[in-house]
Each structure stands twice: as C-alpha cells, then as structure tokens.
Design a protein around this motif. Structure first.
Motif, PDB file in Angstrom:
ATOM      1  N   ARG A   1      34.889  31.733  42.955  1.00 16.18           N
ATOM      2  CA  ARG A   1      34.983  30.660  41.966  1.00 16.18           C
ATOM      3  C   ARG A   1      36.379  30.700  41.368  1.00 16.18           C
ATOM      4  O   ARG A   1      36.776  31.683  40.738  1.00 16.18           O
ATOM      5  N   THR A   2      37.128  29.645  41.579  1.00 18.41           N
ATOM      6  CA  THR A   2      38.496  29.599  41.084  1.00 18.41           C
ATOM      7  C   THR A   2      38.673  28.428  40.132  1.00 18.41           C
ATOM      8  O   THR A   2      37.812  27.546  40.032  1.00 18.41           O
ATOM      9  N   PHE A   3      39.798  28.420  39.445  1.00 16.02           N
ATOM     10  CA  PHE A   3      40.142  27.370  38.498  1.00 16.02           C
ATOM     11  C   PHE A   3      41.549  26.873  38.832  1.00 16.02           C
ATOM     12  O   PHE A   3      42.330  27.578  39.487  1.00 16.02           O
ATOM     13  N   PRO A   4      41.900  25.670  38.372  1.00 18.78           N
ATOM     14  CA  PRO A   4      43.241  25.128  38.680  1.00 18.78           C
ATOM     15  C   PRO A   4      44.337  25.794  37.866  1.00 18.78           C
ATOM     16  O   PRO A   4      44.964  25.188  37.008  1.00 18.78           O
ATOM     17  N   ILE A   5      44.563  27.072  38.156  1.00 18.17           N
ATOM     18  CA  ILE A   5      45.586  27.851  37.454  1.00 18.17           C
ATOM     19  C   ILE A   5      46.871  27.790  38.260  1.00 18.17           C
ATOM     20  O   ILE A   5      46.873  28.127  39.456  1.00 18.17           O
ATOM     21  N   PRO A   6      47.976  27.377  37.672  1.00 16.48           N
ATOM     22  CA  PRO A   6      49.244  27.299  38.420  1.00 16.48           C
ATOM     23  C   PRO A   6      49.619  28.644  39.045  1.00 16.48           C
ATOM     24  O   PRO A   6      49.624  29.672  38.374  1.00 16.48           O
ATOM     25  N   GLY A   7      49.883  28.630  40.349  1.00 17.89           N
ATOM     26  CA  GLY A   7      50.306  29.835  41.057  1.00 17.89           C
ATOM     27  C   GLY A   7      49.188  30.658  41.655  1.00 17.89           C
ATOM     28  O   GLY A   7      49.450  31.553  42.469  1.00 17.89           O
ATOM     29  N   LEU A   8      47.923  30.387  41.284  1.00 19.11           N
ATOM     30  CA  LEU A   8      46.827  31.236  41.754  1.00 19.11           C
ATOM     31  C   LEU A   8      46.649  31.150  43.264  1.00 19.11           C
ATOM     32  O   LEU A   8      46.474  32.173  43.935  1.00 19.11           O
ATOM     33  N   ALA A   9      46.684  29.944  43.817  1.00 19.51           N
ATOM     34  CA  ALA A   9      46.490  29.787  45.265  1.00 19.51           C
ATOM     35  C   ALA A   9      47.569  30.508  46.056  1.00 19.51           C
ATOM     36  O   ALA A   9      47.311  31.069  47.128  1.00 19.51           O
TER      37      ALA A   9
ATOM     38  N   THR B   1      39.704  36.892  27.061  1.00 20.39           N
ATOM     39  CA  THR B   1      40.965  36.216  27.366  1.00 20.39           C
ATOM     40  C   THR B   1      40.953  35.811  28.832  1.00 20.39           C
ATOM     41  O   THR B   1      40.074  36.215  29.598  1.00 20.39           O
ATOM     42  N   SER B   2      41.897  35.005  29.223  1.00 22.25           N
ATOM     43  CA  SER B   2      41.967  34.522  30.600  1.00 22.25           C
ATOM     44  C   SER B   2      43.423  34.361  31.005  1.00 22.25           C
ATOM     45  O   SER B   2      44.331  34.539  30.188  1.00 22.25           O
ATOM     46  N   MET B   3      43.632  34.034  32.264  1.00 27.01           N
ATOM     47  CA  MET B   3      44.984  33.862  32.780  1.00 27.01           C
ATOM     48  C   MET B   3      45.346  32.376  32.774  1.00 27.01           C
ATOM     49  O   MET B   3      44.627  31.553  33.327  1.00 27.01           O
ATOM     50  N   ASP B   4      46.464  32.051  32.147  1.00 29.70           N
ATOM     51  CA  ASP B   4      46.919  30.656  32.085  1.00 29.70           C
ATOM     52  C   ASP B   4      47.722  30.263  33.316  1.00 29.70           C
ATOM     53  O   ASP B   4      47.621  29.133  33.809  1.00 29.70           O
ATOM     54  N   SER B   5      48.554  31.169  33.825  1.00 30.95           N
ATOM     55  CA  SER B   5      49.357  30.865  35.009  1.00 30.95           C
ATOM     56  C   SER B   5      49.862  32.159  35.625  1.00 30.95           C
ATOM     57  O   SER B   5      49.866  33.222  34.980  1.00 30.95           O
ATOM     58  N   CYS B   6      50.303  32.049  36.886  1.00 34.49           N
ATOM     59  CA  CYS B   6      50.877  33.213  37.583  1.00 34.49           C
ATOM     60  C   CYS B   6      51.897  32.737  38.614  1.00 34.49           C
ATOM     61  O   CYS B   6      51.950  33.262  39.724  1.00 34.49           O
TER      62      CYS B   6
ATOM     63  N   VAL C   1      31.635  33.900  41.487  1.00 35.55           N
ATOM     64  CA  VAL C   1      31.444  33.161  42.731  1.00 35.55           C
ATOM     65  C   VAL C   1      30.768  31.831  42.429  1.00 35.55           C
ATOM     66  O   VAL C   1      30.230  31.615  41.350  1.00 35.55           O
ATOM     67  N   LYS C   2      30.794  30.950  43.414  1.00 36.65           N
ATOM     68  CA  LYS C   2      30.096  29.663  43.327  1.00 36.65           C
ATOM     69  C   LYS C   2      29.491  29.364  44.688  1.00 36.65           C
ATOM     70  O   LYS C   2      29.940  29.901  45.713  1.00 36.65           O
TER      71      LYS C   2
END
Length: 433
Positions: free
Chosen positions: A90-98, A212-217, A241-242
C-alpha cells in the motif's frame, strides 16, 4: 476428489510461492533465499500450473483471459473459480517514493535489500566524502508493523555484524530510523509488547518516530512530517498492504477497501461458483462476531489464509456435488515476531488467557512456529539446517549487487569499439567546441 473428476489449473505470474514471514531473515542472510520460496510445479503435482496473469474474467461465458509470459493472450474456460491474488504494497503519492523506495513483499526485494545495505557499507568504507558516507550509512524504514519492525531488527543485526570487517565503518557511524503514522509499533501483539519492542529497538540505537509520516524522499532527501530531514540511500517501505488492484477488472463485488466481498462460506456474494480467500478477500470473522464484536472481519494474515484455504477446498467440492457449504470460523491463536538474532515478542492466546513473552524465549517461539508452518518438509528441513549452521558458522556479509545487472561486465567486454571515423569526428567536434 476422485481420479479424473476435475482439472485444477493454477495461474500465477510467478512459478513459486513465497513464504513472506521469512523475508526479513532472508534479507539478513539468516536463511537462504531459495529456501523461502516453494516451486508450484513440485508441490502441486496434480495441478496444471500456468505462468501468466489473468487480465479479465467473463462471468457470463465462464472464461478467463490469460496473458502468458510470452506470446498472445488466450482464453481459459472454467466451471468453478477461486480468486486468491493476495495483496500488494500500500503506497501513497509521496514524491520520490517510486524512484527511491524498496518494498518487502517478494524474495527478490529481500535479496535486493541485503545486497543494497552491504553495498552502502562498501561505499562508506571507501569514500573520503563525508556527505556521501553519511547518506550511505543512514537507513530509513517506513512502517512499524510486523514487516517493518522485523526487517529493521534483522537488517540492523546484519549491519552490526558486517561492520566488524570494515576498517572505517562502525555501528556508531550508522543511523537507523523507523517511522510510523500510528502511535505504536507491532499492534498485532498488543500495546504492552509493542511498547517493549519499541524500547528494545531504541536500546539498540534505532530511532523510532511515531505519529508521523514521510512527506517526500526525492533523490534520497527524506522529509518527515515532524520536521526531521535526513539524506539516505536506503528507504524501505513496509507501510501496510492493499488488495491486488487487478480485482477491479474482474467484475466481482468489492468491499470499501477493494477486497472481494465474500460470505462466511468464502463464496463470493451473489455467485455459486466463485470463491475467494486470503489477503484479497473480505471475510466475516465469525468467531469474533459470536463473541459480540460487530462488523469484525478476518485480518490479512497467514493464520487465517491457511485455514481459509482448507475450508475453501472442501466447499468447492461440496459445490460440485450439491452439498451444503461450511462456514469459516477461527479464533485468533496469537502472534509472534522476531526482532533480530535471539530477540523477539510473542503473544499466545489460550482460551481467555493471553501469554506474553519477550526476548530469547519469544524468539524461539517465532522460529519454531514459522519453521513448522513453512510448506513442505523439504523446506522445513532446509530452513532448520540454515539455522543450525548459523549457530556454529559466522554470518555471510558479502554483497552480490551485480546480480541485478549480470550482463553488464560481459557487454562492456563484447561491445564493438567505435569506428575510426567516429573517433575522428568526435575529436573535431571537441576541438571546435
């Protein structure tokens, strides 16, 4: 079933099944990656195994469209259908994650993570650039459930052992960070053991940031919602997961989170020839509902999936012969988690009593349970052999990162040299510039 009564066809993009609870140990080198997977054709000798993906299902005609590894797609007719696609990260649209993230859903990712971490130690040991060194020795893990906590515990153990063989790298030079949006880690074992697990990881020098969470990477520059910013070459994503998104193309009734909506008998609602089980199914938890818990659903874990599979198999045969369907019901037996060598937590449910263990004894429970649960005696023996040898032999700390590009060196040796004319042209252009 009687001989020749039916043909069982399994369609999967991989020709093997992965025992996912062992992925953290495979990433740390405690178990050989080959012993974490089970070849389908060996363990299912009576079934037809097709390596490919089901791209669509026509329920009116009762055919599935299969896209094989090579060649054109074709239609596969069926009388009864079992949907068990499992889950994906399960992912989110976080810049740089992909671009930067590393998952932990398959054995390939576990092998890649191990090679990657050891490669970072190689980089840090051989560079004189302090920024490069700091980025290489910073490891960020997002997700504090079983996968995240177990993986960071195992990888930290491996890195600690590996540092003994490096002249310029010590454990104190490394920075391990665990991030979770929830207010606790290891929720599966309860708040008390989760708190102990957090304190244990922190005692080993691992930074744990909750709520807390990650905003970008982007480019490895990690920005957390709590304001912390670090540069890291290693960002491991284990934040849940999803259900497999392919389910949306099959025309099946889905629940609010994308799971196949199933009856307590594991039959898909509104059908009498389709069943679903495992992580991709929304199955009522009848044991909890009978205990007074409203709207309880079976959690996506192996404890339920393995037991659902047995009931599902019997119900498919009952459906073929016109017998009544049996409801699936299973009360939670507890949970176990390993946090590295000789470290773990365990909660064992015996009736109304919960036994909570931590440390070495919980670690033995973790290994004993999963060692016996991994499919086939072939794999059980190999896994226990790996563990036994690890008691007397030192851990292997070699990186085989070149496995990801095995032809690169040969290509460099075999590629044709540039033509003389091309060399002269390049020389003229260089002079003109």
């Amino acid at each position: 079933m009687r001989h020749s009564e039916a043909t069982v066809t399994v369609v999967d993009p991989r020709s093997y099944m992965t025992y996912q609870p062992f992925l953290p140990e495979a990433a740390a080198g405690s178990i050989s990656p080959r012993h974490v997977v089970v070849p389908l054709r060996r363990v299912l000798p009576g079934a037809e195994v097709l390596t490919g993906r089901v791209t669509s299902i026509d329920q009116d005609r009762k055919v599935a469209t299969v896209a094989p590894l090579v060649g054109e797609a074709y239609e596969l007719p069926f009388d009864y259908l079992v949907v068990a696609l499992g889950a994906v990260s399960r992912t989110f649209p976080i810049p740089g994650l992909a671009e930067q993230g590393i998952g932990m859903k398959g054995v390939e990712e576990a092998i890649g993570l191990r090679n990657h971490v050891l490669e970072q130690l190689d980089k840090a040991d051989s560079t004189t650039d302090e920024n490069v060194r700091r980025k290489a020795l910073t490891f960020v893990f997002v997700g504090g459930g079983f996968a995240g906590a177990e993986t960071i515990g195992e990888v930290e153990d491996m890195a600690r052992d590996a540092a003994k063989y490096y002249t310029n790298v010590k454990r104190e030079d490394m920075r391990f960070i665990l991030v979770d949006a929830a207010d606790k880690i290891l929720p599966e074992v309860g708040p008390q053991l989760g708190k102990w697990g957090k304190e244990h990881l922190e005692g080993r020098g691992i930074e744990v940031y909750l709520s807390t969470s990650m905003d970008s990477c982007v480019d490895g520059h990690v920005v957390l919602k709590n304001g912390l910013e670090v540069d890291s070459n290693t960002i491991v994503w284990t934040a849940g997961v999803k259900p497999n998104p392919a389910l949306a193309r099959f025309g099946l009734p889905l629940g609010p989170r994308g799971h196949v909506d199933a009856e307590p008998t594991l039959q898909v609602k509104g059908t009498d020839y389709i069943w679903a089980a495992g992580d991709n199914a929304q199955v009522p938890d009848m044991a909890s509902r009978r205990a007074g818990v409203e709207n309880a659903w079976c959690p996506p874990n192996a404890q339920h999936a393995l037991r659902q599979a047995k009931v599902l198999g019997d119900n498919v045969i009952s459906g073929m012969r016109g017998f009544p369907q049996k409801e699936y019901s299973h009360a939670n037996k507890g949970a176990v988690a390993g946090l590295g060598l000789h470290k773990g937590v365990a909660m064992i449910v015996m009736g109304k009593m919960k036994i909570k263990l931590k440390g070495r004894l919980a670690w033995y429970m973790h290994r004993g349970y999963h060692g016996l649960a991994v499919p086939t005696w072939n794999r059980k023996i190999r896994v226990f052999a790996d563990w036994t040898l690890a008691m007397i032999l030192k851990r292997e700390v070699v990186s085989l990162g070149a496995l990801e590009t095995p032809r690169e060196e040969f290509y460099e040796a075999a590629k044709p040299a540039p033509a003389p004319a091309a060399k002269a042209e390049k020389s003229e252009k260089a002079k003109a510039s």
